[in-house]
Design a protein around this motif. Structure first.
Motif, short mmCIF file in Angstrom:
data_model
loop_
_atom_site.label_atom_id
_atom_site.label_comp_id
_atom_site.label_asym_id
_atom_site.label_seq_id
_atom_site.Cartn_x
_atom_site.Cartn_y
_atom_site.Cartn_z
N ASP A 189 0.83 -1.20 0.00
CA ASP A 189 0.00 0.00 0.00
C ASP A 189 0.87 1.26 0.00
O ASP A 189 2.09 1.21 0.12
CB ASP A 189 -0.97 -0.01 1.19
CG ASP A 189 -0.26 -0.05 2.54
OD1 ASP A 189 0.90 0.41 2.63
OD2 ASP A 189 -0.85 -0.54 3.51
N PHE A 190 0.21 2.40 -0.14
CA PHE A 190 0.91 3.67 -0.28
C PHE A 190 1.70 4.02 0.97
O PHE A 190 2.83 4.53 0.89
CB PHE A 190 -0.10 4.78 -0.59
CG PHE A 190 0.53 6.11 -0.87
CD1 PHE A 190 1.14 6.38 -2.09
CD2 PHE A 190 0.53 7.12 0.10
CE1 PHE A 190 1.72 7.61 -2.35
CE2 PHE A 190 1.12 8.35 -0.15
CZ PHE A 190 1.71 8.59 -1.38
N THR A 191 1.13 3.74 2.14
CA THR A 191 1.80 4.06 3.40
C THR A 191 3.11 3.27 3.53
O THR A 191 4.15 3.81 3.91
CB THR A 191 0.89 3.76 4.60
OG1 THR A 191 -0.31 4.54 4.49
CG2 THR A 191 1.58 4.10 5.91
N THR A 192 3.06 1.98 3.20
CA THR A 192 4.27 1.15 3.27
C THR A 192 5.32 1.65 2.29
O THR A 192 6.51 1.73 2.62
CB THR A 192 3.92 -0.32 2.96
OG1 THR A 192 2.92 -0.77 3.89
CG2 THR A 192 5.15 -1.21 3.06
N PHE A 193 4.88 1.96 1.08
CA PHE A 193 5.81 2.51 0.08
C PHE A 193 6.48 3.77 0.58
O PHE A 193 7.71 3.93 0.50
CB PHE A 193 5.05 2.78 -1.23
CG PHE A 193 5.68 3.84 -2.09
CD1 PHE A 193 6.93 3.65 -2.67
CD2 PHE A 193 5.02 5.05 -2.29
CE1 PHE A 193 7.51 4.64 -3.45
CE2 PHE A 193 5.59 6.04 -3.07
CZ PHE A 193 6.84 5.85 -3.65
#
Length: 335
Positions: free
Chosen positions: A79-83
């Protein structure tokens, strides 16, 4: 401008060799008018910045891992947060290795503009100010100071995914104080310069000058076409979009919309169908033209004071380094 995902992390770092401390946000920012306003202001500031460069990703590697993380996010593997967390940890590491860097709030924003997806990354700083509160007290207040935007990049995701030959899907601020100040940020993105914006703009202007000369246009017509070129290229630069040569050709001559484009292709100037316009180069471009009594003179304003000198008192132009073709004609006439 639909915002798909947006998050802000904080890296505390002083330029004294002390460790960089990361304060990572664990969730994305919720949609709000404040975020939309901030991103709109950021885009305006970024587009207005001079000294940007355009390029492409290095091949993914342990040295340049960013493009791999971005691809994994876009493919749905994370997901975007992990990225963003992976990316900001890499930025923290590079900050610690750079004594020139200071910390700040790190913005990651994936948004859509028209039919194009972009990812903007920027290191933001605050300035101290004052505000008047609800009970009319004057109180200290911090605000984002976008005038201090020195480290930022924008990735045209759609271009990267759909045009394997593109060398200009990333733009980034090179910095006023030399390359070293922004080198670690460029390495964080894993970007290499692929297109020389000022050089491409100068080549475009040279092609235009040659076209105007080959058409032997009246002074007014040449001036109108110059205004069309500079106006279109400047407006594209203002919104951070490239100059499309075919679109420009149509604006220069509506009756023969392919004429300028064909001139560029036939003379092989080496220009891509789209080029990033450099605002500083455009600002220096203006044609001085005049004709009468068998004399026709036309030259670009940046030559004034170097190759061309205007002696107002004696009503004279002094021209140095004559064009080869003209010099050869004069020599033949003398012989």
């Amino acid at each position: 401008m639909p915002i798909r995902h947006c998050i802000v992390h904080l890296i505390e770092k002083k330029p004294d060799g002390s460790p960089a401390v990361l304060h990572a946000r664990s969730t994305e920012l919720a949609e709000s008018q404040a975020i939309e306003n901030m991103l709109a202001d950021l885009n305006d500031t970024y587009n207005a910045k001079q000294g940007k460069a355009w390029g492409l990703f290095h091949a993914e590697s342990s040295v340049y891992p960013f493009s791999g993380w971005l691809k994994a996010y876009l493919d749905g593997a994370q997901d975007f947060t992990t990225f963003s967390r992976q990316a900001v940890e890499q930025l923290q590491k590079l900050m610690e290795e750079s004594n020139l860097s200071t910390g700040g709030h790190v913005l990651f924003a994936h948004y859509q503009q028209g039919m194009t997806d972009y990812l903007s990354i920027a290191l933001l700083h605050h300035s101290e100010g004052v505000a008047v509160n609800a009970v009319l007290d004057v109180t200290p207040a911090k605000h984002l100071d976008l005038s201090q935007l020195h480290l930022a990049a924008r990735i045209n995701i759609s271009e990267w995914q759909n045009n394997a030959n593109s060398k200009q899907y990333i733009s980034f601020i090179k910095g006023k104080n030399g390359k070293k100040v922004s080198e670690y940020f460029r390495d964080f993105i894993g970007c290499q310069e692929g297109v020389d914006g000022p050089g491409e703009t100068r080549t475009l202007l040279k092609a235009f000058s040659d076209f105007v000369e080959s058409e032997d246009l009246p002074e007014e017509a040449a001036r109108e076409k110059t205004q069309a070129l500079v106006g279109y290229a400047s407006s594209q630069a203002k919104i951070g979009q490239p100059v499309g040569l075919q679109e420009l050709s149509g604006l220069i001559d509506e009756e023969r919309p392919q004429a300028f484009y064909d001139h560029i292709r036939n003379k092989d100037y080496g220009l891509s169908p789209e080029i990033p316009a450099d605002k500083r180069t455009l600002q220096q471009f203006q044609r001085f033209t005049g004709r009468g009594e068998g004399l026709s003179i036309s030259f670009e304003s940046h030559l004034l004071g170097s190759k061309i000198e205007f002696d107002e008192a004696r009503d004279m132009l002094i021209i140095r380094q004559l064009p080869t073709q003209l010099r050869d004609q004069l020599k033949r006439r003398k012989d």
